[in-house]
Scaffold this motif. Structure first.
Motif, PDB file in Angstrom:
ATOM      1  N   PRO A  33      47.777  44.574  69.652  1.00 48.16           N
ATOM      2  CA  PRO A  33      48.520  45.331  68.707  1.00 48.16           C
ATOM      3  C   PRO A  33      48.163  44.590  67.248  1.00 48.16           C
ATOM      4  O   PRO A  33      47.775  43.278  67.432  1.00 48.16           O
ATOM      5  CB  PRO A  33      50.090  45.145  68.869  1.00 48.16           C
ATOM      6  N   PRO A  34      48.214  45.313  66.092  1.00 48.96           N
ATOM      7  CA  PRO A  34      47.803  44.487  64.726  1.00 48.96           C
ATOM      8  C   PRO A  34      48.871  43.343  64.874  1.00 48.96           C
ATOM      9  O   PRO A  34      50.191  43.244  65.265  1.00 48.96           O
ATOM     10  CB  PRO A  34      48.363  45.529  63.832  1.00 48.96           C
ATOM     11  N   ALA A  35      48.585  42.331  64.142  1.00 52.02           N
ATOM     12  CA  ALA A  35      49.172  41.053  63.857  1.00 52.02           C
ATOM     13  C   ALA A  35      49.610  40.820  62.612  1.00 52.02           C
ATOM     14  O   ALA A  35      48.673  40.940  61.769  1.00 52.02           O
ATOM     15  CB  ALA A  35      48.673  39.612  64.460  1.00 52.02           C
ATOM     16  N   ILE A  36      51.030  40.606  62.231  1.00 50.82           N
ATOM     17  CA  ILE A  36      51.222  40.347  60.927  1.00 50.82           C
ATOM     18  C   ILE A  36      50.416  39.081  60.121  1.00 50.82           C
ATOM     19  O   ILE A  36      50.275  39.258  58.900  1.00 50.82           O
ATOM     20  CB  ILE A  36      52.816  39.831  60.680  1.00 50.82           C
ATOM     21  N   GLU A  37      49.909  38.148  60.804  1.00 49.70           N
ATOM     22  CA  GLU A  37      49.195  37.085  60.359  1.00 49.70           C
ATOM     23  C   GLU A  37      47.864  37.478  59.626  1.00 49.70           C
ATOM     24  O   GLU A  37      47.389  36.932  58.918  1.00 49.70           O
ATOM     25  CB  GLU A  37      49.169  35.864  61.130  1.00 49.70           C
ATOM     26  N   ASP A  38      47.380  38.616  60.441  1.00 44.55           N
ATOM     27  CA  ASP A  38      46.162  38.965  59.862  1.00 44.55           C
ATOM     28  C   ASP A  38      46.209  39.888  58.522  1.00 44.55           C
ATOM     29  O   ASP A  38      45.436  39.718  57.713  1.00 44.55           O
ATOM     30  CB  ASP A  38      45.514  40.407  60.821  1.00 44.55           C
ATOM     31  N   PHE A  39      47.393  40.182  58.452  1.00 44.83           N
ATOM     32  CA  PHE A  39      47.527  41.143  56.969  1.00 44.83           C
ATOM     33  C   PHE A  39      47.982  39.952  55.991  1.00 44.83           C
ATOM     34  O   PHE A  39      47.380  40.014  54.900  1.00 44.83           O
ATOM     35  CB  PHE A  39      48.481  42.075  57.117  1.00 44.83           C
ATOM     36  N   LEU A  40      48.796  38.993  56.293  1.00 42.10           N
ATOM     37  CA  LEU A  40      49.177  37.985  55.314  1.00 42.10           C
ATOM     38  C   LEU A  40      47.968  37.034  54.860  1.00 42.10           C
ATOM     39  O   LEU A  40      47.910  36.739  53.727  1.00 42.10           O
ATOM     40  CB  LEU A  40      50.288  37.160  56.050  1.00 42.10           C
ATOM     41  N   SER A  41      46.926  36.870  55.901  1.00 41.45           N
ATOM     42  CA  SER A  41      45.800  35.999  55.541  1.00 41.45           C
ATOM     43  C   SER A  41      44.967  36.640  54.574  1.00 41.45           C
ATOM     44  O   SER A  41      44.344  35.829  53.672  1.00 41.45           O
ATOM     45  CB  SER A  41      44.939  35.830  56.738  1.00 41.45           C
ATOM     46  N   VAL A  42      45.114  37.971  54.076  1.00 37.72           N
ATOM     47  CA  VAL A  42      44.337  38.613  53.071  1.00 37.72           C
ATOM     48  C   VAL A  42      45.162  39.021  51.866  1.00 37.72           C
ATOM     49  O   VAL A  42      44.657  39.970  51.142  1.00 37.72           O
ATOM     50  CB  VAL A  42      43.387  39.754  53.655  1.00 37.72           C
ATOM     51  N   LEU A  43      46.445  38.593  51.851  1.00 37.94           N
ATOM     52  CA  LEU A  43      47.280  38.927  50.878  1.00 37.94           C
ATOM     53  C   LEU A  43      47.114  38.256  49.566  1.00 37.94           C
ATOM     54  O   LEU A  43      46.768  37.039  49.383  1.00 37.94           O
ATOM     55  CB  LEU A  43      48.785  38.356  51.137  1.00 37.94           C
ATOM     56  N   GLU A  44      46.827  39.116  48.634  1.00 37.33           N
ATOM     57  CA  GLU A  44      46.483  38.610  47.279  1.00 37.33           C
ATOM     58  C   GLU A  44      47.532  38.313  46.420  1.00 37.33           C
ATOM     59  O   GLU A  44      48.174  39.241  45.895  1.00 37.33           O
ATOM     60  CB  GLU A  44      45.417  39.784  46.514  1.00 37.33           C
ATOM     61  N   LEU A  45      47.577  36.948  46.178  1.00 37.63           N
ATOM     62  CA  LEU A  45      48.610  36.422  45.121  1.00 37.63           C
ATOM     63  C   LEU A  45      48.009  35.513  43.824  1.00 37.63           C
ATOM     64  O   LEU A  45      46.951  34.997  44.133  1.00 37.63           O
ATOM     65  CB  LEU A  45      49.690  35.593  45.778  1.00 37.63           C
ATOM     66  N   GLU A  63      53.023  50.107  59.237  1.00 35.81           N
ATOM     67  CA  GLU A  63      52.532  51.629  59.397  1.00 35.81           C
ATOM     68  C   GLU A  63      51.358  51.302  60.571  1.00 35.81           C
ATOM     69  O   GLU A  63      51.209  51.928  61.513  1.00 35.81           O
ATOM     70  CB  GLU A  63      51.919  52.152  58.246  1.00 35.81           C
ATOM     71  N   SER A  64      50.627  50.232  60.477  1.00 34.12           N
ATOM     72  CA  SER A  64      49.604  50.108  61.393  1.00 34.12           C
ATOM     73  C   SER A  64      50.011  49.821  62.906  1.00 34.12           C
ATOM     74  O   SER A  64      49.547  50.294  63.909  1.00 34.12           O
ATOM     75  CB  SER A  64      48.719  49.032  61.041  1.00 34.12           C
ATOM     76  N   LEU A  65      51.055  48.978  62.912  1.00 34.62           N
ATOM     77  CA  LEU A  65      51.714  48.580  64.222  1.00 34.62           C
ATOM     78  C   LEU A  65      52.152  50.160  64.638  1.00 34.62           C
ATOM     79  O   LEU A  65      52.233  50.318  65.921  1.00 34.62           O
ATOM     80  CB  LEU A  65      52.894  47.667  63.911  1.00 34.62           C
ATOM     81  N   ARG A  66      52.852  50.983  64.190  1.00 33.95           N
ATOM     82  CA  ARG A  66      53.485  52.369  64.499  1.00 33.95           C
ATOM     83  C   ARG A  66      52.138  53.000  64.836  1.00 33.95           C
ATOM     84  O   ARG A  66      52.250  53.749  66.018  1.00 33.95           O
ATOM     85  CB  ARG A  66      54.335  53.026  63.488  1.00 33.95           C
ATOM     86  N   ASP A  67      51.297  53.022  64.287  1.00 36.55           N
ATOM     87  CA  ASP A  67      50.152  53.912  64.653  1.00 36.55           C
ATOM     88  C   ASP A  67      49.461  53.334  65.880  1.00 36.55           C
ATOM     89  O   ASP A  67      49.079  54.145  66.741  1.00 36.55           O
ATOM     90  CB  ASP A  67      49.136  53.954  63.650  1.00 36.55           C
ATOM     91  N   TRP A  68      49.318  52.160  65.769  1.00 35.19           N
ATOM     92  CA  TRP A  68      48.852  51.558  67.503  1.00 35.19           C
ATOM     93  C   TRP A  68      49.692  51.939  68.642  1.00 35.19           C
ATOM     94  O   TRP A  68      49.105  52.312  69.612  1.00 35.19           O
ATOM     95  CB  TRP A  68      48.662  50.060  67.296  1.00 35.19           C
ATOM     96  N   LYS A 125      43.183  47.228  57.136  1.00 33.22           N
ATOM     97  CA  LYS A 125      43.915  47.588  58.381  1.00 33.22           C
ATOM     98  C   LYS A 125      42.840  46.962  59.410  1.00 33.22           C
ATOM     99  O   LYS A 125      41.677  47.249  59.444  1.00 33.22           O
ATOM    100  CB  LYS A 125      44.088  49.147  58.504  1.00 33.22           C
ATOM    101  N   PRO A 126      43.607  46.845  60.453  1.00 35.82           N
ATOM    102  CA  PRO A 126      42.865  46.337  61.881  1.00 35.82           C
ATOM    103  C   PRO A 126      42.092  47.559  62.351  1.00 35.82           C
ATOM    104  O   PRO A 126      42.433  48.900  61.911  1.00 35.82           O
ATOM    105  CB  PRO A 126      43.834  45.846  62.827  1.00 35.82           C
ATOM    106  N   SER A 127      40.980  47.181  62.761  1.00 35.81           N
ATOM    107  CA  SER A 127      39.864  48.570  63.028  1.00 35.81           C
ATOM    108  C   SER A 127      40.766  49.437  64.326  1.00 35.81           C
ATOM    109  O   SER A 127      41.234  48.677  65.125  1.00 35.81           O
ATOM    110  CB  SER A 127      38.633  48.109  63.560  1.00 35.81           C
ATOM    111  N   SER A 128      40.725  50.602  64.455  1.00 43.03           N
ATOM    112  CA  SER A 128      41.007  51.578  65.556  1.00 43.03           C
ATOM    113  C   SER A 128      40.318  50.866  66.739  1.00 43.03           C
ATOM    114  O   SER A 128      39.164  50.629  66.901  1.00 43.03           O
ATOM    115  CB  SER A 128      40.905  52.799  65.006  1.00 43.03           C
ATOM    116  N   GLY A 129      41.095  51.189  68.059  1.00 42.53           N
ATOM    117  CA  GLY A 129      40.462  50.853  69.044  1.00 42.53           C
ATOM    118  C   GLY A 129      40.594  49.360  69.577  1.00 42.53           C
ATOM    119  O   GLY A 129      40.098  49.191  70.871  1.00 42.53           O
ATOM    120  N   ARG A 130      41.235  48.621  68.829  1.00 46.82           N
ATOM    121  CA  ARG A 130      41.308  47.067  69.349  1.00 46.82           C
ATOM    122  C   ARG A 130      42.433  47.111  70.099  1.00 46.82           C
ATOM    123  O   ARG A 130      43.264  47.781  70.498  1.00 46.82           O
ATOM    124  CB  ARG A 130      41.721  46.186  68.189  1.00 46.82           C
TER     125      ARG A 130
END
Length: 260
Positions: free
Chosen positions: A38-50, A169-174, A30-35
């Protein structure tokens, strides 16, 4: 034409790539709180484990070839009511690695496309609402089928769904945090994403409208027109004063004749 294509493609590589920490679990990323952004989908995809053979089918904007980009983009019939946004990633499920089938990500929506059922698009502002579900090699949302992936394992499909859900979920929280702090765009986002939540929808819409958001004026006017037409008329006036053409048209409707 070539100049326009190259210009559009160059926008894909704009920005600094996200660097994941060694051994990062995609379910914890999850992106750190306080940034401030907004959270970016590419940040999450870049650490997707496959698995390695599936990981090679994930193309972020920095590794996406021009031909793949053009085929991925042109194979999808983006609906007019969606703001497509900037193309940021493709999960390629095509047998020829062309990008034509699979999952396309922009900074505004997710576009699913398979050979059997065609295109299904999901705008981020539609909220989390329980997220997506993995059923074997299929991905669905709220009972609606999105895509069957042919070149991924069940583990890979679950990892993709988990990553998408964590982002949403992170985007909604932000947006919730920003909306509570008074940001009208986040308040509007929360109202749209809470559309099926009854009071939450109107609560966020009232907040965004009070903050002067033009779209919120129109949405709130539409929501209350049947039981408070006088206020709806006033809200359309506010939106029209901000240049909203739809509001201008609504003000000419017969139902508002008595207020003119």
């Amino acid at each position: 034409m070539l100049k326009e294509v190259n210009s559009a493609y160059s926008a894909l590589t704009d920005g600094t790539p996200f660097k994941a920490k060694e051994g990062t679990d995609h379910t914890k990323a999850k992106p750190s709180s306080g940034r401030s952004d907004p959270p970016a989908i590419e940040d999450f995809l870049s650490v997707l484990e496959l698995p390695p053979q599936e990981k090679m089918r994930l193309h972020l904007s920095q590794t996406l070839q021009l031909e793949q980009f053009l085929r991925a983009y042109n194979s999808r019939n983006w609906p007019d009511y969606f703001h497509v946004g900037k193309f940021v990633a493709v999960i390629d499920d095509s047998f020829g690695m062309s990008g034509e089938t699979g999952i396309a990500f922009t900074d505004a929506l997710i576009g699913f496309n398979d050979a059997e059922t065609g295109c299904h698009d999901y705008g981020y502002d539609r909220g989390f609402n329980g997220g997506f579900e993995a059923h074997g090699l299929s991905i669905s949302r709220m009972g609606d089928h999105c895509i069957d992936l042919a070149n991924f394992s069940e583990h890979g499909v679950r990892a993709i769904v988990s990553t998408i859900n964590l982002f949403l979920e992170s985007l909604r929280d932000w947006h919730r945090s920003n909306g509570e702090a008074g940001d009208s765009k986040s308040q509007l986002f929360m109202s749209i994403s809470s559309y099926h939540s009854g009071d939450d929808y109107l609560t966020w819409l009232e907040m965004a409208s009070e903050a002067g958001n033009c779209v919120a004026h129109c949405n709130l006017a539409q929501a209350i027109a049947t039981y408070d037409p006088a206020r709806a008329y006033h809200l359309y006036q506010l939106a029209a004063l901000q240049g909203d053409y739809g509001a201008m048209k609504r003000l000419t409707d017969v139902e508002f004749d008595r207020f003119r």
